[in-house]
Design an enzyme around this catalytic site. Structure first.
Site, PDB file in Angstrom:
ATOM      1  N   SER A 159      -3.549   8.447   0.461  1.00  0.00           N
ATOM      2  CA  SER A 159      -2.269   8.297  -0.216  1.00  0.00           C
ATOM      3  C   SER A 159      -1.466   9.597  -0.079  1.00  0.00           C
ATOM      4  O   SER A 159      -1.226  10.056   1.023  1.00  0.00           O
ATOM      5  CB  SER A 159      -2.523   7.889  -1.675  1.00  0.00           C
ATOM      6  OG  SER A 159      -1.378   7.379  -2.289  1.00  0.00           O
ATOM      7  N   ASP A 177      -3.036  -3.821   0.795  1.00  0.00           N
ATOM      8  CA  ASP A 177      -2.535  -2.672   0.049  1.00  0.00           C
ATOM      9  C   ASP A 177      -1.175  -3.026  -0.554  1.00  0.00           C
ATOM     10  O   ASP A 177      -0.215  -3.270   0.178  1.00  0.00           O
ATOM     11  CB  ASP A 177      -2.393  -1.465   0.982  1.00  0.00           C
ATOM     12  CG  ASP A 177      -2.094  -0.166   0.241  1.00  0.00           C
ATOM     13  OD1 ASP A 177      -1.475  -0.212  -0.839  1.00  0.00           O
ATOM     14  OD2 ASP A 177      -2.477   0.905   0.758  1.00  0.00           O
ATOM     15  N   HIS A 221      -5.338  -0.486  -1.839  1.00  0.00           N
ATOM     16  CA  HIS A 221      -4.995   0.932  -1.738  1.00  0.00           C
ATOM     17  C   HIS A 221      -6.232   1.819  -1.866  1.00  0.00           C
ATOM     18  O   HIS A 221      -6.334   2.854  -1.223  1.00  0.00           O
ATOM     19  CB  HIS A 221      -3.971   1.288  -2.814  1.00  0.00           C
ATOM     20  CG  HIS A 221      -3.226   2.568  -2.558  1.00  0.00           C
ATOM     21  ND1 HIS A 221      -2.457   2.767  -1.429  1.00  0.00           N
ATOM     22  CD2 HIS A 221      -3.145   3.727  -3.272  1.00  0.00           C
ATOM     23  CE1 HIS A 221      -1.926   3.981  -1.469  1.00  0.00           C
ATOM     24  NE2 HIS A 221      -2.336   4.580  -2.571  1.00  0.00           N
TER      25      HIS A 221
END
Length: 286
Positions: A133, A238, A266
């Protein structure tokens, strides 16, 4: 917008899974993990280190994330004979406080410099990056800025620019009072309710400021400078990172590869930790 909030809620509930999984994953292995703080660029950065392999690997956490909330299964299960694994809390996150976290226009660049300088301070001349991320964005910048230091890199849940669709997703999760208590709990345990709410809102403002740049660039112009072997991983479910982001990275990072996980969301490295650890372990050793 409601659908965005629902999707993001699933992600954020996954963050709760991350915290619980990290706590249980690291607890039996505390004796194998060395932790401490190192003064880097004027800040005391917290880190954890495990393994004795020749191949050093730095784990870079997501927004407001930390070693313990974001990488329990990796600290526990990445091969300790092949790898020396280092997790860290970026400045203002987790146990790298004070200072309070802020989000100036160069916060990703600042994190990238901190990460590289921490590894230098710990005595690693060359190392690989695993970035999730926001940590993936930091890894991209670090690899572009330090081509001679980075051995290999894997990133997932990451983006090099902010699109209109991204802005909608970020706006949907801005107000943490709309999250369920279960969703808020892991971050409130780290920061306290008030600091978490304030810091999260500041993060949303911090990430959305890139939309004002040409093409919404975070680090688009740096991608051609990346020379290390790069693996892009994407969970096809995601809810926070549309599929055009990994495709863009694949197109603009020379020689990179893309691995899709059909059921991945995610937090794919936590939900499917065994598969993920095998994947990155094999990539790093090739």
């Amino acid at each position: 917008m409601a659908s965005c909030l629902l999707l993001a809620g699933r992600l954020l509930q996954g963050r709760g899974d991350a915290a619980r999984r990290a706590a249980t994953a690291t607890r039996p292995h505390c004796s194998a993990v060395a932790s401490g703080r190192r003064r880097v660029n004027g800040v005391d950065l917290y880190y954890e280190q495990t393994g004795r392999g020749k191949h050093a690997v730095l784990l870079l956490p997501g927004a407001l994330g930390s070693t313990r909330t974001d990488f329990g299964p990796q600290l526990k299960s990445l091969d300790k004979e092949r790898f020396t694994v280092v997790g860290w809390d970026p400045r203002g996150y987790g146990q790298s406080r004070p200072p309070d976290r802020d989000f100036p226009s160069d916060f990703f660049e600042r994190d990238a410099k901190d990460a590289v300088d921490l590894m230098k301070a710990l005595g690693f001349g060359k190392f690989s990056l695993l970035g999730w991320s926001d940590g993936g964005i930091t890894a991209l910048i670090a690899a572009a800025r330090n081509p001679d230091l980075i051995n290999k890199m894997a990133v997932w849940g990451s983006n090099a620019f902010v699109s209109r669709q991204d802005l909608e997703l970020y706006d949907a999760v801005r107000d943490v009072s709309k999250w369920s208590a279960r969703m808020r709990q892991p971050m409130e345990e780290v920061y306290g309710a008030e600091v978490f709410a304030k810091t999260w809102e500041a993060w949303v403002d911090g990430i959305t400021q890139f939309a004002k740049r040409p093409e919404g660039s975070i680090c688009m112009e740096l991608l051609p400078l990346i020379t290390c072997p790069t693996l892009i991983i994407h969970g096809e479910k995601d809810p926070m990172v549309p599929s055009f982001h990994p495709q863009y990275l694949l197109k603009h990072i020379k020689g990179s590869g893309l691995h899709l996980m059909p059921e991945g969301k995610h937090n794919l490295h936590l939900r499917y930790a065994d598969e993920f650890n095998r994947l990155v372990g094999d990539f790093l050793e090739r």
